[in-house]
Write an enzyme that holds these catalytic residues in place. Structure first.
Site, PDB file in Angstrom:
ATOM      1  N   ASN A 191       6.193  -6.395   9.104  1.00 55.73           N
ATOM      2  CA  ASN A 191       7.352  -5.504   9.079  1.00 55.73           C
ATOM      3  C   ASN A 191       7.333  -4.661  10.362  1.00 55.73           C
ATOM      4  OD1 ASN A 191       8.854  -3.098   8.712  1.00 55.73           O
ATOM      5  ND2 ASN A 191       9.012  -3.553   6.536  1.00 55.73           N
TER       6      ASN A 191
ATOM      7  N   HIS B  31       8.641   0.022  12.221  1.00 57.15           N
ATOM      8  CA  HIS B  31       8.071   1.180  12.913  1.00 57.15           C
ATOM      9  C   HIS B  31       8.106   1.051  14.427  1.00 57.15           C
ATOM     10  CE1 HIS B  31       7.193   3.207   9.270  1.00 57.15           C
ATOM     11  NE2 HIS B  31       6.571   2.144   8.802  1.00 57.15           N
TER      12      HIS B  31
ATOM     13  N   ARG C  55      18.351  -0.267   6.867  1.00 52.98           N
ATOM     14  CA  ARG C  55      18.683   0.823   5.936  1.00 52.98           C
ATOM     15  C   ARG C  55      20.133   1.263   6.116  1.00 52.98           C
ATOM     16  NH1 ARG C  55      14.278   3.782   3.643  1.00 52.98           N
ATOM     17  NH2 ARG C  55      15.914   5.300   3.181  1.00 52.98           N
TER      18      ARG C  55
ATOM     19  N   ARG D 255      18.085   4.391  10.210  1.00 52.75           N
ATOM     20  CA  ARG D 255      17.118   5.277  10.873  1.00 52.75           C
ATOM     21  C   ARG D 255      16.192   4.530  11.833  1.00 52.75           C
ATOM     22  NH1 ARG D 255      13.156   7.015   5.927  1.00 52.75           N
ATOM     23  NH2 ARG D 255      15.109   7.808   5.118  1.00 52.75           N
TER      24      ARG D 255
ATOM     25  N   GLU E  55      14.902  -6.904   4.366  1.00 49.22           N
ATOM     26  CA  GLU E  55      14.833  -5.978   3.230  1.00 49.22           C
ATOM     27  C   GLU E  55      16.116  -5.171   3.217  1.00 49.22           C
ATOM     28  OE1 GLU E  55      11.458  -3.521   3.884  1.00 49.22           O
ATOM     29  OE2 GLU E  55      10.035  -5.121   3.564  1.00 49.22           O
TER      30      GLU E  55
ATOM     31  N   GLU F  20       8.381  -9.491  -5.032  1.00 51.52           N
ATOM     32  CA  GLU F  20       7.372  -8.860  -4.188  1.00 51.52           C
ATOM     33  C   GLU F  20       6.853  -7.675  -4.990  1.00 51.52           C
ATOM     34  OE1 GLU F  20       8.154  -8.316   0.000  1.00 51.52           O
ATOM     35  OE2 GLU F  20       6.892  -6.520   0.066  1.00 51.52           O
TER      36      GLU F  20
ATOM     37  N   HIS G 264       3.409  -3.246   0.573  1.00 53.73           N
ATOM     38  CA  HIS G 264       3.532  -1.780   0.659  1.00 53.73           C
ATOM     39  C   HIS G 264       2.168  -1.099   0.623  1.00 53.73           C
ATOM     40  CE1 HIS G 264       5.220   2.200   0.593  1.00 53.73           C
ATOM     41  NE2 HIS G 264       6.394   1.656   0.844  1.00 53.73           N
TER      42      HIS G 264
HETATM   43  N1  PXP Z   1       7.547  -4.596   1.549  1.00 51.17           N
HETATM   44  C1  PXP Z   1       8.628  -3.837   1.275  1.00 51.17           C
HETATM   45  C2  PXP Z   1       9.624  -4.360   0.294  1.00 51.17           C
HETATM   46  C3  PXP Z   1       8.813  -2.585   1.905  1.00 51.17           C
HETATM   47  O1  PXP Z   1       9.890  -1.831   1.593  1.00 51.17           O
HETATM   48  C4  PXP Z   1       7.871  -2.156   2.857  1.00 51.17           C
HETATM   49  C5  PXP Z   1       8.076  -0.871   3.571  1.00 51.17           C
HETATM   50  O2  PXP Z   1       9.227  -0.934   4.353  1.00 51.17           O
HETATM   51  C6  PXP Z   1       6.778  -3.001   3.133  1.00 51.17           C
HETATM   52  C7  PXP Z   1       6.637  -4.207   2.455  1.00 51.17           C
HETATM   53  C8  PXP Z   1       5.745  -2.639   4.143  1.00 51.17           C
HETATM   54  O3  PXP Z   1       5.080  -1.472   3.743  1.00 51.17           O
HETATM   55  P1  PXP Z   1       4.029  -0.823   4.732  1.00 51.17           P
HETATM   56  O4  PXP Z   1       4.793  -0.357   5.926  1.00 51.17           O
HETATM   57  O5  PXP Z   1       3.454   0.296   3.925  1.00 51.17           O
HETATM   58  O6  PXP Z   1       3.028  -1.884   5.083  1.00 51.17           O
END
Ligand code: PXP
Length: 240
Positions: free
Chosen positions: A7, A10, A45, A49, A70, A151, A190
């Protein structure tokens, strides 16, 4: 082999701090790809953001690995997803004031709406995943609305006090076993890190993890390629 979705939200968060072009998102995605990640995950989103519409567009054209989008199951974002057609969409709850996705999607509480959304994506050839808490009723509801994947939200496991970790892990195992029994493919994500990943990656039947914050945070010190590779090494050692 358990697949890794990185992901990269960031990376966009850092770029949006100056509203400029650096760090370049596509370069980040390509480094993850070259390091061996099987998927790039982004969350478009409603408040934009971090990831922007043009990011999703560009990634969908330029990636050789899968793109997992997502998203909240709302009309505006559904229309964008239908236009871009990523490999998968992962439906998540969205709350404007949250720092990150806080809980799982309440699939059981909005079956009729989600059934229509899933059917629309299935017609368009897009597979659908439900980001849910490890609760059996949410697994049942995900199967009932026609999802391909769940998930499981690993946030409670990742944030658990030491005395609660085993309990949270067992909740994940029970939900995963139930999901597989319902014909669903089981993913997890997550709060996963290179330190807490192994017990989750050892759950039988795990198909894929999506990891963001820890990889990008580690990348500040060891580089993005190494941060992806160290996660892949854990997954490889846990793969059947
Ligand atoms: N999976 C989903 C569905 C998420 O919403 C997120 C956070 O955006 C992640 C995975 C990744 O989470 P993390 O950034 O804590 O690894």
């Amino acid at each position: 082999m358990i697949d890794l979705g990185v992901n990269i939200d960031h990376v966009a968060t850092l770029r949006e701090a100056r509203k400029g072009h650096a760090p370049d998102l596509l370069t980040a995605a390509k480094i993850c790809e070259l390091a061996g990640a099987q998927q790039i995950t982004v969350h478009l989103r409603q408040d934009r953001r971090h990831i922007q519409d043009h990011d999703v567009e560009l990634l969908s054209q330029a990636l050789t690995v899968r793109l997992n989008l997502e998203m909240a199951a709302v009309d505006e974002i559904i229309a964008i997803a239908h236009r871009i057609r990523p490999h998968t969409v992962c439906l998540v709850p969205e709350n404007r004031s949250e720092i990150t996705t806080e809980g799982g999607l309440d699939v059981a509480g909005q079956r009729a709406h989600l059934k229509k959304v899933v059917a629309g994506f299935n017609e368009a050839g897009v597979k659908v995943s439900m980001f849910i808490d490890p609760e059996l009723r949410q697994v049942d509801a995900s199967a009932a609305v026609g999802a391909d994947y769940v998930e499981l939200h690993t946030g409670a496991y990742a944030n658990a006090k030491q005395e609660d970790v085993v309990n949270e892990l067992n909740r994940l195992v029970d939900a995963a076993t139930h999901a597989i029994g319902c014909g669903l493919i089981f993913n997890a994500g997550h709060g996963l890190t290179v330190r807490n990943l192994r017990p989750v990656a050892s759950i039988p039947g795990l198909n894929e993890v999506n990891i963001g914050h820890d990889i990008i945070a580690r990348a500040v010190f060891i580089g993005l390629e190494n941060a992806v590779k160290e996660i892949l090494a854990v997954l490889q050692s846990c793969s059947p």
